[in-house]
Design a protein around this motif. Sequence first.
Motif, PDB file in Angstrom:
ATOM      1  N   PHE A 130      27.615  28.685  44.727  1.00  0.00           N
ATOM      2  CA  PHE A 130      27.437  28.842  46.167  1.00  0.00           C
ATOM      3  C   PHE A 130      28.497  29.752  46.785  1.00  0.00           C
ATOM      4  N   PHE A 131      29.636  29.872  46.120  1.00  0.00           N
ATOM      5  CA  PHE A 131      30.674  30.791  46.584  1.00  0.00           C
ATOM      6  C   PHE A 131      30.152  32.234  46.596  1.00  0.00           C
ATOM      7  N   PHE A 132      29.359  32.560  45.581  1.00  0.00           N
ATOM      8  CA  PHE A 132      28.805  33.915  45.473  1.00  0.00           C
ATOM      9  C   PHE A 132      27.433  34.045  46.153  1.00  0.00           C
ATOM     10  N   SER A 133      27.008  33.024  46.889  1.00  0.00           N
ATOM     11  CA  SER A 133      25.676  33.016  47.496  1.00  0.00           C
ATOM     12  C   SER A 133      25.387  34.200  48.424  1.00  0.00           C
ATOM     13  N   PRO A 134      26.380  34.759  49.158  1.00  0.00           N
ATOM     14  CA  PRO A 134      26.059  35.930  49.995  1.00  0.00           C
ATOM     15  C   PRO A 134      25.472  37.090  49.207  1.00  0.00           C
ATOM     16  N   ASN A 137      32.516  42.070  49.944  1.00  0.00           N
ATOM     17  CA  ASN A 137      33.419  41.731  51.053  1.00  0.00           C
ATOM     18  C   ASN A 137      32.969  40.468  51.774  1.00  0.00           C
ATOM     19  N   ASP A 138      31.657  40.189  51.707  1.00  0.00           N
ATOM     20  CA  ASP A 138      31.140  38.960  52.306  1.00  0.00           C
ATOM     21  C   ASP A 138      31.526  37.743  51.472  1.00  0.00           C
ATOM     22  N   VAL A 139      31.792  37.986  50.186  1.00  0.00           N
ATOM     23  CA  VAL A 139      32.131  36.898  49.269  1.00  0.00           C
ATOM     24  C   VAL A 139      33.629  36.627  49.254  1.00  0.00           C
ATOM     25  N   ILE A 140      34.400  37.691  49.076  1.00  0.00           N
ATOM     26  CA  ILE A 140      35.842  37.528  48.919  1.00  0.00           C
ATOM     27  C   ILE A 140      36.561  37.861  50.222  1.00  0.00           C
ATOM     28  N   THR A 155      36.108  32.405  52.959  1.00  0.00           N
ATOM     29  CA  THR A 155      35.313  31.926  51.829  1.00  0.00           C
ATOM     30  C   THR A 155      36.196  31.375  50.708  1.00  0.00           C
ATOM     31  N   ILE A 156      37.344  32.005  50.491  1.00  0.00           N
ATOM     32  CA  ILE A 156      38.271  31.518  49.463  1.00  0.00           C
ATOM     33  C   ILE A 156      38.825  30.150  49.861  1.00  0.00           C
ATOM     34  N   ALA A 157      39.147  29.991  51.148  1.00  0.00           N
ATOM     35  CA  ALA A 157      39.617  28.698  51.651  1.00  0.00           C
ATOM     36  C   ALA A 157      38.531  27.640  51.482  1.00  0.00           C
TER      37      ALA A 157
END
Length: 260
Positions: free
Chosen positions: A25-29, A37-40, A44-46
């Motif tokens: 789900f972290f990589f869902s974008p 850039n939407d992922v990292i 999103t990291i928090a």
Amino acid sequence: MEWFKSFSKFHKIYFVFFLIVNIFFFFSPLYNGGSINDVINILTIAGLFSAITGLFAAIYTARAEAAAYAWGVINTCFYIFVSLSRHMYAEVILYTIYMLPMNIYGFFAWRKSTLENKQSDSSSQTIEVRTLKKKQWIGIIIFVIVVWFLYSRFVYYLPNIIKDTLNNVIAPDKNYLIDSFTATVTICAVIVSTQRFKETWYFWLLSDSVGIVLYLHSLFGNPVFSLAALSGAMMWIQYTVNGLYGLIVWKKIDKNQHKS
């Protein structure tokens, strides 16, 4: 990896499975045509760290070990940051004023119980598990009713409070009665947990079950598939599965500690 080796077979499978789910789900974008850039980014990291530390907190709570609250403090800090970034002010207030201090208190309370347990069993890493009495149940039920009423009023009027104090506009919570009930049960679960009563799992399971129903309703009630709704449902399922396991473990611990 000694920490992983110390996990039960169930918790090893549980940790690996839900770690993979959270990373997915972290990589869902990216699955919706988004960019890297939407992922990292900081938010999103928090969010990912919040999910992972939540896994550790859940596992160590089920194991009845004080480390649960150490992870709980870290998890709460990440969650507050994420909630603040998303303008979830009710969550920010609840977790800053209540959850964070209670996690700190819980750590020292459980650590004290663990050290006391070590005096009779030097190999023990767990707390002493207790059982609620009838009078305590009555007090808790009254507490839930009163706090639910007060907190639901707070959530209902929160948009007006935010507008008047911060000059910011937030949408009213259409499910404020259900959301405030879930928050109230969570507040109660935290109190019962810090006091080491095994019945804390009933409150966690009730809160988690409501969360699952809400997200599944959002998932299947919407004609457009939502990864966000699926992610939310999986989060509550993650905690419910651990809650069922935790209840079984705590009952065994209680039985072994109070054989007489």
